[in-house]
Scaffold this motif. Structure first.
Motif, PDB file in Angstrom:
ATOM      1  N   GLU A   1       0.866  -1.188   0.000  1.00  0.00           N
ATOM      2  CA  GLU A   1       0.000   0.000   0.000  1.00  0.00           C
ATOM      3  C   GLU A   1       0.896   1.230   0.000  1.00  0.00           C
ATOM      4  O   GLU A   1       1.992   1.213   0.552  1.00  0.00           O
ATOM      5  CB  GLU A   1      -0.910   0.049   1.234  1.00  0.00           C
ATOM      6  CG  GLU A   1      -2.045  -0.935   1.227  1.00  0.00           C
ATOM      7  CD  GLU A   1      -3.091  -0.664   0.161  1.00  0.00           C
ATOM      8  OE1 GLU A   1      -3.294   0.512  -0.223  1.00  0.00           O
ATOM      9  OE2 GLU A   1      -3.693  -1.633  -0.308  1.00  0.00           O
ATOM     10  N   ASN A   2       0.418   2.280  -0.628  1.00  0.00           N
ATOM     11  CA  ASN A   2       1.123   3.562  -0.653  1.00  0.00           C
ATOM     12  C   ASN A   2       0.178   4.662  -0.222  1.00  0.00           C
ATOM     13  O   ASN A   2      -1.041   4.519  -0.341  1.00  0.00           O
ATOM     14  CB  ASN A   2       1.631   3.872  -2.075  1.00  0.00           C
ATOM     15  CG  ASN A   2       2.699   2.920  -2.507  1.00  0.00           C
ATOM     16  OD1 ASN A   2       3.769   2.879  -1.929  1.00  0.00           O
ATOM     17  ND2 ASN A   2       2.417   2.118  -3.522  1.00  0.00           N
ATOM     18  N   TRP A   3       0.733   5.732   0.268  1.00  0.00           N
ATOM     19  CA  TRP A   3      -0.072   6.896   0.616  1.00  0.00           C
ATOM     20  C   TRP A   3       0.707   8.148   0.227  1.00  0.00           C
ATOM     21  O   TRP A   3       1.924   8.131   0.123  1.00  0.00           O
ATOM     22  CB  TRP A   3      -0.432   6.910   2.104  1.00  0.00           C
ATOM     23  CG  TRP A   3       0.752   6.976   3.028  1.00  0.00           C
ATOM     24  CD1 TRP A   3       1.427   5.921   3.571  1.00  0.00           C
ATOM     25  CD2 TRP A   3       1.405   8.155   3.504  1.00  0.00           C
ATOM     26  NE1 TRP A   3       2.468   6.383   4.346  1.00  0.00           N
ATOM     27  CE2 TRP A   3       2.476   7.751   4.335  1.00  0.00           C
ATOM     28  CE3 TRP A   3       1.193   9.522   3.318  1.00  0.00           C
ATOM     29  CZ2 TRP A   3       3.313   8.650   4.964  1.00  0.00           C
ATOM     30  CZ3 TRP A   3       2.045  10.419   3.947  1.00  0.00           C
ATOM     31  CH2 TRP A   3       3.078   9.977   4.768  1.00  0.00           C
ATOM     32  N   ASP A   4      -0.022   9.203  -0.028  1.00  0.00           N
ATOM     33  CA  ASP A   4       0.626  10.486  -0.289  1.00  0.00           C
ATOM     34  C   ASP A   4      -0.303  11.624   0.093  1.00  0.00           C
ATOM     35  O   ASP A   4      -1.493  11.430   0.286  1.00  0.00           O
ATOM     36  CB  ASP A   4       1.085  10.616  -1.745  1.00  0.00           C
ATOM     37  CG  ASP A   4      -0.043  10.452  -2.744  1.00  0.00           C
ATOM     38  OD1 ASP A   4      -1.209  10.478  -2.341  1.00  0.00           O
ATOM     39  OD2 ASP A   4       0.246  10.295  -3.935  1.00  0.00           O
ATOM     40  N   GLY A   5       0.282  12.781   0.232  1.00  0.00           N
ATOM     41  CA  GLY A   5      -0.470  13.964   0.634  1.00  0.00           C
ATOM     42  C   GLY A   5      -0.462  15.018  -0.452  1.00  0.00           C
ATOM     43  O   GLY A   5       0.087  14.818  -1.539  1.00  0.00           O
ATOM     44  N   ARG A   6      -1.052  16.134  -0.120  1.00  0.00           N
ATOM     45  CA  ARG A   6      -1.138  17.228  -1.096  1.00  0.00           C
ATOM     46  C   ARG A   6       0.221  17.877  -1.315  1.00  0.00           C
ATOM     47  O   ARG A   6       1.116  17.777  -0.484  1.00  0.00           O
ATOM     48  CB  ARG A   6      -2.146  18.263  -0.620  1.00  0.00           C
ATOM     49  CG  ARG A   6      -1.738  18.928   0.676  1.00  0.00           C
ATOM     50  CD  ARG A   6      -2.763  19.928   1.116  1.00  0.00           C
ATOM     51  NE  ARG A   6      -3.041  19.735   2.534  1.00  0.00           N
ATOM     52  CZ  ARG A   6      -3.652  20.625   3.274  1.00  0.00           C
ATOM     53  NH1 ARG A   6      -4.068  21.746   2.745  1.00  0.00           N
ATOM     54  NH2 ARG A   6      -3.878  20.382   4.539  1.00  0.00           N
ATOM     55  N   THR A   7       0.349  18.544  -2.442  1.00  0.00           N
ATOM     56  CA  THR A   7       1.606  19.235  -2.725  1.00  0.00           C
ATOM     57  C   THR A   7       1.615  20.597  -2.041  1.00  0.00           C
ATOM     58  O   THR A   7       0.565  21.192  -1.787  1.00  0.00           O
ATOM     59  CB  THR A   7       1.813  19.414  -4.240  1.00  0.00           C
ATOM     60  OG1 THR A   7       0.725  20.141  -4.776  1.00  0.00           O
ATOM     61  CG2 THR A   7       1.944  18.077  -4.939  1.00  0.00           C
TER      62      THR A   7
END
Length: 119
Positions: free
Chosen positions: A99-105
């Motif tokens: 699983e991967n996650w990321d946030g806003r730039t």
């Protein structure tokens, strides 16, 4: 400084969701840590900075390092590894990034890091 607090909270929530999804398919899961995606003017990944401390100072320090690489935008991100047992996880018999996650730039200026600080 409110944005940096929001980014930290968002990262914790996104990582938590990734853990939940990973646990649906794997008996043992482990976080790969927090990374900072460093993006160029075209929004392309230059390189991530690994092992970012999820604190105000940790993020600010990583952004300064990213500015040296020519980055203009950033995003916090990470991944979760999965394995069938603790033994497998500890003996390199795991699946990376199940699983991967990321946030806003965001930009350096938005979190209070002046470009001159990195020079």
């Amino acid at each position: 400084m409110q944005l940096i607090r929001d980014l930290i909270e968002e990262a914790k929530q996104n990582r938590g969701k990734a853990f939940q999804y990973a646990k649906l398919n794997w008996r043992v899961v482990r976080s790969r840590g927090v990374e900072l995606a460093c993006l160029d003017r075209d929004g392309k990944l230059i390189d991530p900075i690994f092992d970012v401390k999820l604190t105000r100072q940790g993020i600010r320090d990583a952004v300064k390092d990213g500015l040296y690489m020519g980055a203009v935008e950033f995003a916090l991100m990470g991944g979760i590894d999965g394995a069938d047992s603790v033994w497998a996880m500890n003996n390199w018999e795991y699946e990376p990034r199940v699983e991967n996650w990321d946030g806003r730039t965001f930009t350096a200026e938005e979190i209070g890091v002046a470009i001159e600080e990195a020079a």
